[in-house]
Scaffold this active site. Structure first.
Site, PDB file in Angstrom:
ATOM      1  N   TYR A 126      -2.147  -0.629  10.934  1.00 28.25           N
ATOM      2  CA  TYR A 126      -1.715  -1.044   9.726  1.00 28.25           C
ATOM      3  C   TYR A 126      -1.700  -0.915   8.411  1.00 28.25           C
ATOM      4  CZ  TYR A 126      -3.936  -1.408   4.210  1.00 28.25           C
ATOM      5  OH  TYR A 126      -3.642  -1.794   3.059  1.00 28.25           O
TER       6      TYR A 126
ATOM      7  N   THR B 148       0.739  -1.085   0.185  1.00 27.61           N
ATOM      8  CA  THR B 148      -0.147  -0.052  -0.448  1.00 27.61           C
ATOM      9  C   THR B 148       0.754   1.275  -0.050  1.00 27.61           C
ATOM     10  OG1 THR B 148      -1.292   1.222   1.571  1.00 27.61           O
ATOM     11  CG2 THR B 148      -0.265  -0.227   2.579  1.00 27.61           C
ATOM     12  N   ASP B 149       0.389   2.590  -0.993  1.00 31.15           N
ATOM     13  CA  ASP B 149       0.911   3.577  -0.737  1.00 31.15           C
ATOM     14  C   ASP B 149       1.489   4.170   1.003  1.00 31.15           C
ATOM     15  OD1 ASP B 149      -1.616   4.296  -0.279  1.00 31.15           O
ATOM     16  OD2 ASP B 149      -1.809   6.055  -1.151  1.00 31.15           O
ATOM     17  N   GLU B 150      -0.175   3.916   1.922  1.00 28.98           N
ATOM     18  CA  GLU B 150       0.185   4.030   3.290  1.00 28.98           C
ATOM     19  C   GLU B 150       1.236   3.802   3.816  1.00 28.98           C
ATOM     20  OE1 GLU B 150      -3.298   3.441   5.602  1.00 28.98           O
ATOM     21  OE2 GLU B 150      -5.258   3.151   3.594  1.00 28.98           O
TER      22      GLU B 150
ATOM     23  N   LYS C 100       2.471  -3.188   7.333  1.00 33.33           N
ATOM     24  CA  LYS C 100       2.226  -3.576   5.997  1.00 33.33           C
ATOM     25  C   LYS C 100       4.018  -3.322   5.908  1.00 33.33           C
ATOM     26  CE  LYS C 100      -0.265  -4.612   2.498  1.00 33.33           C
ATOM     27  NZ  LYS C 100      -0.217  -6.158   2.847  1.00 33.33           N
TER      28      LYS C 100
HETATM   29  P1  NAD Z   1      -9.761  -7.399   2.082  1.00 39.11           P
HETATM   30  O1  NAD Z   1      -9.887  -7.235   3.549  1.00 39.11           O
HETATM   31  O2  NAD Z   1     -10.445  -7.321   0.724  1.00 39.11           O
HETATM   32  O3  NAD Z   1      -9.352  -9.455   2.316  1.00 39.11           O
HETATM   33  C1  NAD Z   1      -8.410  -9.352   2.110  1.00 39.11           C
HETATM   34  C2  NAD Z   1      -8.608 -11.094   2.456  1.00 39.11           C
HETATM   35  O4  NAD Z   1      -7.504 -11.551   3.036  1.00 39.11           O
HETATM   36  C3  NAD Z   1      -9.830 -11.624   3.003  1.00 39.11           C
HETATM   37  O5  NAD Z   1     -10.710 -12.733   2.113  1.00 39.11           O
HETATM   38  C4  NAD Z   1      -9.563 -12.861   3.966  1.00 39.11           C
HETATM   39  O6  NAD Z   1     -10.560 -13.292   4.396  1.00 39.11           O
HETATM   40  C5  NAD Z   1      -8.265 -12.797   3.819  1.00 39.11           C
HETATM   41  N1  NAD Z   1      -7.343 -13.201   4.791  1.00 39.11           N
HETATM   42  C6  NAD Z   1      -7.483 -12.015   6.046  1.00 39.11           C
HETATM   43  N2  NAD Z   1      -6.479 -12.877   6.836  1.00 39.11           N
HETATM   44  C7  NAD Z   1      -6.305 -14.053   6.768  1.00 39.11           C
HETATM   45  C8  NAD Z   1      -5.481 -14.741   7.045  1.00 39.11           C
HETATM   46  N3  NAD Z   1      -4.977 -14.797   8.011  1.00 39.11           N
HETATM   47  N4  NAD Z   1      -4.992 -15.756   5.994  1.00 39.11           N
HETATM   48  C9  NAD Z   1      -5.542 -16.071   4.959  1.00 39.11           C
HETATM   49  N5  NAD Z   1      -6.410 -15.340   4.439  1.00 39.11           N
HETATM   50  C10 NAD Z   1      -6.460 -14.138   5.139  1.00 39.11           C
HETATM   51  O7  NAD Z   1      -8.620  -6.426   1.638  1.00 39.11           O
HETATM   52  P2  NAD Z   1      -8.083  -6.014   0.037  1.00 39.11           P
HETATM   53  O8  NAD Z   1      -8.773  -4.800  -0.119  1.00 39.11           O
HETATM   54  O9  NAD Z   1      -8.540  -7.238  -1.079  1.00 39.11           O
HETATM   55  O10 NAD Z   1      -6.590  -5.790   0.518  1.00 39.11           O
HETATM   56  C11 NAD Z   1      -6.254  -6.716  -0.316  1.00 39.11           C
HETATM   57  C12 NAD Z   1      -4.329  -6.748  -0.603  1.00 39.11           C
HETATM   58  O11 NAD Z   1      -4.335  -4.865  -0.786  1.00 39.11           O
HETATM   59  C13 NAD Z   1      -3.825  -6.500   1.303  1.00 39.11           C
HETATM   60  O12 NAD Z   1      -2.088  -6.622   1.363  1.00 39.11           O
HETATM   61  C14 NAD Z   1      -3.665  -4.856   1.102  1.00 39.11           C
HETATM   62  O13 NAD Z   1      -2.830  -4.283   2.120  1.00 39.11           O
HETATM   63  C15 NAD Z   1      -3.773  -3.997  -0.279  1.00 39.11           C
HETATM   64  N6  NAD Z   1      -3.963  -2.796  -0.674  1.00 39.11           N
HETATM   65  C16 NAD Z   1      -5.142  -2.648  -0.600  1.00 39.11           C
HETATM   66  C17 NAD Z   1      -5.497  -1.662  -0.807  1.00 39.11           C
HETATM   67  C18 NAD Z   1      -7.233  -0.609  -1.097  1.00 39.11           C
HETATM   68  O14 NAD Z   1      -7.404  -0.215  -1.126  1.00 39.11           O
HETATM   69  N7  NAD Z   1      -8.044  -2.051  -0.198  1.00 39.11           N
HETATM   70  C19 NAD Z   1      -5.145  -0.847  -1.709  1.00 39.11           C
HETATM   71  C20 NAD Z   1      -3.195  -1.317  -1.540  1.00 39.11           C
HETATM   72  C21 NAD Z   1      -2.801  -2.180  -0.975  1.00 39.11           C
HETATM   73  P1  TYD Z   2     -10.648   4.492   4.285  1.00 39.90           P
HETATM   74  O1  TYD Z   2     -11.904   3.326   2.797  1.00 39.90           O
HETATM   75  O2  TYD Z   2     -10.945   2.930   5.147  1.00 39.90           O
HETATM   76  O3  TYD Z   2      -9.520   3.986   3.720  1.00 39.90           O
HETATM   77  P2  TYD Z   2      -8.084   4.376   3.588  1.00 39.90           P
HETATM   78  O4  TYD Z   2      -8.339   4.410   5.277  1.00 39.90           O
HETATM   79  O5  TYD Z   2      -6.847   2.953   3.755  1.00 39.90           O
HETATM   80  O6  TYD Z   2      -7.629   5.707   3.012  1.00 39.90           O
HETATM   81  O7  TYD Z   2     -10.687   5.750   4.465  1.00 39.90           O
HETATM   82  C1  TYD Z   2     -10.541   6.205   3.316  1.00 39.90           C
HETATM   83  C2  TYD Z   2     -11.185   8.106   3.685  1.00 39.90           C
HETATM   84  O8  TYD Z   2     -12.533   8.174   3.503  1.00 39.90           O
HETATM   85  C3  TYD Z   2     -10.296   8.443   4.589  1.00 39.90           C
HETATM   86  O9  TYD Z   2      -9.671   9.399   4.525  1.00 39.90           O
HETATM   87  C4  TYD Z   2     -11.000   8.241   5.757  1.00 39.90           C
HETATM   88  C5  TYD Z   2     -11.693   8.406   5.189  1.00 39.90           C
HETATM   89  N1  TYD Z   2     -13.749   7.475   5.730  1.00 39.90           N
HETATM   90  C6  TYD Z   2     -14.532   8.685   5.936  1.00 39.90           C
HETATM   91  O10 TYD Z   2     -14.150  10.019   6.055  1.00 39.90           O
HETATM   92  N2  TYD Z   2     -15.998   8.759   6.636  1.00 39.90           N
HETATM   93  C7  TYD Z   2     -16.035   7.024   7.300  1.00 39.90           C
HETATM   94  O11 TYD Z   2     -16.829   5.767   7.541  1.00 39.90           O
HETATM   95  C8  TYD Z   2     -14.621   5.802   6.595  1.00 39.90           C
HETATM   96  C9  TYD Z   2     -15.030   4.110   6.529  1.00 39.90           C
HETATM   97  C10 TYD Z   2     -13.817   6.905   5.541  1.00 39.90           C
END
Ligand code: NAD
Ligand code: TYD
Length: 351
Positions: free
Chosen positions: A157, A131-133, A161
């Site tokens: 989080y 992630t960019d975070e 990561k």
């Molecule tokens: P998500 O929370 O939707 O899905 C995570 C999945 O991992 C779920 O299916 C969960 O059941 C599984 N999981 C959790 N713990 C586990 C374990 N111990 N063993 C096996 N499976 C397990 O997450 P996402 O949004 O699809 O993100 C996927 C990846 O991409 C993550 O590594 C996240 O850090 C990264 N990422 C997400 C975003 C975003 O905006 N969602 C952006 C950049 C990077």
């Molecule tokens: P989120 O989807 O939780 O992603 P991340 O925290 O990983 O960036 O949140 C996106 C942005 O939206 C973040 O700045 C927090 C804000 N946010 C709200 O303002 N209200 C909400 O209920 C949620 C879930 C997030």
């Protein structure tokens, strides 16, 4: 990618990636290891393009015996590692699960790949999805994050990561494990669990519930449509340089508050009876340690691998709102009855 282990493939990005890879690699068989936490669901894996090339395995990436067995029994040559605890707000309420899955889980997978491949790395690849975070928070005038930006994570989080990213790179330098990494900005699109901003706002608005904006709503994220992220991961895993990290982002950087207004105006058009949905926007107490701004410099992946996003925020957001409106059965089945309500109570009731 003949025998590919996808971890977390029942979650949001993983389930989109499973579909992407089945189409992109007609010769590949996918082994999808997922613990089916609250964020994962088999509902996300219905109607796959070619289900005969997809094997679902329910299990934990921290289970070394299971992971070793999968690597050996299925002669895994490629690992695409998504599995993680992924929600910042949940990491504030309970960081332990984040350290366990994101750090120990990644370590367990790295060890399994190292043991299984036993120094013979030709044709093998371990791709880590991050992630960019990990880079921290930008001021309004800072340049976008590049691959050289020092890590400065601020939530449990992003810290977990960051730790996993460091382990992945350490396995490249120490053991020669053939790794690649992507650090991507916020994704949105089909199958995202409705705890994250965009699906939460769509579902609340449709039900006439308040739309909780943290703080002043002037935080900035760099939004990317999930299909674009899947393509970037595929290109890096296939053609990226070993040991290298690639930043991935959408170039869409609205204030949160403007993004929510955009969702409301799409809903006003599609569901005019309840307009104006923006009247539901409600400022609530801010998230502790809330990162102010993220932005990604994607020149490396563009120059080396020719990747750029295909969706802009207008087309991606419209497709996403329509998808949630058209998939109310999916929404009902993934939310369940009590767990989601308990989460909303925990995170929002006292704000
Ligand atoms: P998500 O929370 O939707 O899905 C995570 C999945 O991992 C779920 O299916 C969960 O059941 C599984 N999981 C959790 N713990 C586990 C374990 N111990 N063993 C096996 N499976 C397990 O997450 P996402 O949004 O699809 O993100 C996927 C990846 O991409 C993550 O590594 C996240 O850090 C990264 N990422 C997400 C975003 C975003 O905006 N969602 C952006 C950049 C990077
Ligand atoms: P989120 O989807 O939780 O992603 P991340 O925290 O990983 O960036 O949140 C996106 C942005 O939206 C973040 O700045 C927090 C804000 N946010 C709200 O303002 N209200 C909400 O209920 C949620 C879930 C997030």
């Amino acid at each position: 990618m003949k025998n590919t282990l996808v971890t977390g493939g029942a979650g949001f990005i993983g389930a989109n990636f499973v579909r992407y890879l089945l189409n992109a690699e007609p010769g590949a068989h996918l082994y999808n290891l997922d613990a089916l936490t609250y964020a994962g669901s088999l509902e996300n894996l219905k109607d796959l393009p070619d289900p005969s090339r997809h094997t679902f395995i329910e299990g934990d990436i921290c289970d070394a015996e299971l992971v070793n067995r999968i690597m050996a029994e299925h002669a895994i040559d490629t690992v695409i590692h998504f599995a993680a605890e992924s929600h910042v707000d949940r990491s504030i309420h309970g960081p332990g699960a984040f350290v366990q899955t994101n750090v120990i889980g990644t370590f367990t997978l790295l060890e399994a790949a190292r043991a299984s491949w036993a120094g013979d790395f030709s044709g093998r690849r371990f791709h880590h999805v991050s992630t960019d975070e990990v880079f921290g928070s930008l001021s309004p005038t800072d340049p976008a994050f590049s691959e050289a930006t020092p890590y400065d994570p601020r939530s449990p989080y992003s810290a977990s990561k960051a730790a996993s990213d460091h382990l992945v790179r350490a396995y490249f330098h120490t053991y020669g494990l053939p790794v690649t990494l992507t650090n991507c900005s916020n994704n949105y699109g089909p199958f995202q669990f409705p705890e994250k901003l965009i699906p939460l706002m769509i579902l609340n608005a449709v039900q006439g519930k308040p739309l909780p904006i943290y703080g002043d709503g002037k935080q900035i994220r760099d939004w990317l449509y999930v299909e674009d992220h899947c393509e970037a991961i595929y290109l890096v895993a296939k053609n990226g340089k070993l040991g290298e990290t690639y930043n991935v982002g959408g170039g869409n950087q609205p204030y949160n508050i403007d993004l929510v207004r955009e969702i409301c105006s799409i809903l006003d058009e599609l569901r005019p009876a309840n307009a104006p949905h923006a009247a539901l926007m409600t400022h609530v107490q801010d998230r502790p340690g809330h990162d102010r701004r993220y932005a990604m410099d994607i020149s490396k992946i563009r120059q080396e691998l020719g990747w750029t996003p295909r969706y802009d925020i207008e087309s991606g957001m419209r497709a996403t709102v329509e998808w949630y409106l058209d998939h109310q059965d999916w929404v009902k089945s993934v939310l369940g009855d009590e767990a989601y309500a308990a989460w909303l109570e925990k995170n929002y009731a006292k704000r």
